[in-house]
Design a protein around this motif. Structure first.
Motif, PDB file in Angstrom:
ATOM      1  N   GLN A 160     -40.132  58.572 -35.755  1.00 34.49           N
ATOM      2  CA  GLN A 160     -40.883  57.818 -36.760  1.00 34.49           C
ATOM      3  C   GLN A 160     -42.243  57.399 -36.224  1.00 34.49           C
ATOM      4  OE1 GLN A 160     -37.847  54.870 -37.352  1.00 34.49           O
ATOM      5  NE2 GLN A 160     -37.126  55.806 -39.262  1.00 34.49           N
ATOM      6  N   VAL A 161     -42.305  57.054 -34.956  1.00 35.64           N
ATOM      7  CA  VAL A 161     -43.577  56.657 -34.352  1.00 35.64           C
ATOM      8  C   VAL A 161     -44.551  57.831 -34.339  1.00 35.64           C
ATOM      9  CG1 VAL A 161     -44.688  55.923 -32.205  1.00 35.64           C
ATOM     10  CG2 VAL A 161     -42.580  54.807 -32.966  1.00 35.64           C
ATOM     11  N   ALA A 162     -44.069  59.013 -33.929  1.00 33.44           N
ATOM     12  CA  ALA A 162     -44.946  60.185 -33.884  1.00 33.44           C
ATOM     13  C   ALA A 162     -45.458  60.547 -35.282  1.00 33.44           C
ATOM     14  CB  ALA A 162     -44.208  61.372 -33.266  1.00 33.44           C
ATOM     15  N   LEU A 163     -44.580  60.464 -36.255  1.00 32.14           N
ATOM     16  CA  LEU A 163     -44.989  60.777 -37.622  1.00 32.14           C
ATOM     17  C   LEU A 163     -45.967  59.737 -38.159  1.00 32.14           C
ATOM     18  CD1 LEU A 163     -41.494  61.868 -38.965  1.00 32.14           C
ATOM     19  CD2 LEU A 163     -43.474  63.375 -38.612  1.00 32.14           C
ATOM     20  N   VAL A 223     -51.980  73.039 -38.864  1.00 30.04           N
ATOM     21  CA  VAL A 223     -52.096  73.333 -37.435  1.00 30.04           C
ATOM     22  C   VAL A 223     -51.110  72.499 -36.617  1.00 30.04           C
ATOM     23  CG1 VAL A 223     -54.494  74.102 -37.458  1.00 30.04           C
ATOM     24  CG2 VAL A 223     -53.990  71.674 -37.301  1.00 30.04           C
ATOM     25  N   GLU A 224     -50.836  72.973 -35.426  1.00 21.02           N
ATOM     26  CA  GLU A 224     -49.964  72.236 -34.516  1.00 21.02           C
ATOM     27  C   GLU A 224     -50.706  71.007 -33.980  1.00 21.02           C
ATOM     28  OE1 GLU A 224     -47.758  72.794 -30.163  1.00 21.02           O
ATOM     29  OE2 GLU A 224     -48.378  74.591 -31.295  1.00 21.02           O
ATOM     30  N   ILE A 225     -50.187  69.849 -34.296  1.00 13.56           N
ATOM     31  CA  ILE A 225     -50.719  68.588 -33.778  1.00 13.56           C
ATOM     32  C   ILE A 225     -49.541  67.680 -33.470  1.00 13.56           C
ATOM     33  CG2 ILE A 225     -52.101  66.527 -34.242  1.00 13.56           C
ATOM     34  CD1 ILE A 225     -53.797  68.125 -36.164  1.00 13.56           C
ATOM     35  N   HIS A 226     -49.490  67.204 -32.261  1.00 12.26           N
ATOM     36  CA  HIS A 226     -48.468  66.226 -31.867  1.00 12.26           C
ATOM     37  C   HIS A 226     -49.045  65.371 -30.741  1.00 12.26           C
ATOM     38  CE1 HIS A 226     -47.671  69.071 -28.588  1.00 12.26           C
ATOM     39  NE2 HIS A 226     -47.428  70.017 -29.493  1.00 12.26           N
TER      40      HIS A 226
END
Length: 269
Positions: A205-208, A153-156
């Motif tokens: 990198q932070v988001a991941l 699913v889309e998650i950000h």
């Protein structure tokens, strides 16, 4: 959980671009590749995998069934075609790409067909993509003891899908985050840039790392080798509780959703 925590997404990558990206990713250490029938790049990915020298057993390969192939016979036949294109005898994971709640083919048919594909050895595991809470409940009723490996699913940071995440955790269902970088939006976010600076990292990198810290798998993509390498290093980034709280505050909900085709989407949670 058997779904790798980190893989390569190939949405919108075609022809020589996808060949180059997959080859670079394999050289950099990626060992999970995510594709779909609808991406129209399975053949190119199969070429690269066959020529790479990386043992088949070392690569976790995911594809997705497109809605046009949801009828039982079409689903099974189309997956066999996908295997031919990918040059493998079996994929590791096959997903239903979109639930298409108002489509001609009901979940009872396409989910049962997906389970049959598993029984026939065409895929080692099965799962779904873009399913809401109600869809997941129904899927589990239909599949019974056959496990769902993941819901992709889309998650950000701007769409954190908290109700779905809470339900999945309570049910022991794994989630895979796609569009974790919000199609590049994270790169210019002042909060993510500040956190990145404190860790000697970059905002991607932070988001991941934020998604990984919550137990999600991630499948970022890039056409640039240096970005592929940078994304891969996100696995080594450890965020603080304060970092996680700051990112949690970035959530704006449905207004930030990127992928939502009218013909296929569920009623989002």
């Amino acid at each position: 959980m058997t779904v790798p925590k980190f893989g390569l997404g190939t949405f919108r990558l075609k022809d020589d671009v996808v060949r180059r990206v997959v080859a670079d990713a394999l050289e950099l250490g990626y060992r999970a590749i995510d594709t779909a029938q609808g991406y129209d790049n399975e053949g190119e990915i199969g070429e690269v995998l066959a020529a790479s020298g990386v043992p088949r057993a070392d690569v976790y390969l995911t594809t997705k069934i497109k809605p046009a192939n949801y009828r039982r016979d079409a689903l099974l036949d189309s997956l066999r075609v996908s295997l031919e294109k990918l040059r493998v005898e079996q994929v590791d994971l096959t997903l239903i790409h979109w639930p298409v709640p108002n489509g001609e083919v009901r979940p009872e048919e396409y989910l049962s067909a997906l389970a049959e594909a598993r029984e026939q050895g065409l895929t080692r595991e099965i799962g779904v993509s873009n399913f809401n809470v109600a869809g997941l409940r129904r899927a589990r009723e239909i599949l019974g003891v056959v496990p769902l490996a993941t819901n992709q699913v889309e998650i950000h940071p701007y769409l954190q899908n908290r109700r779905l995440v809470e339900f999945a955790r309570g049910e022991g269902l794994h989630l895979t985050s796609y569009m974790t970088l919000a199609v590049g939006k994270v790169m210019d976010d002042p909060v993510l840039r500040d956190i990145a600076g404190a860790h000697g990292a970059n905002p991607a990198q932070v988001a991941l790392a934020w998604a990984l810290a919550q137990g999600f798998s991630v499948i970022p993509s890039s056409t640039k080798r240096e970005n592929l390498a940078g994304n891969f290093r996100a696995q080594d980034l450890q965020l603080t509780t304060e970092d996680m709280d700051r990112i949690a505050a970035l959530d704006v909900g449905e207004a930030a959703r990127i992928a939502s085709p009218e013909s296929a989407r569920p009623v989002w949670d």
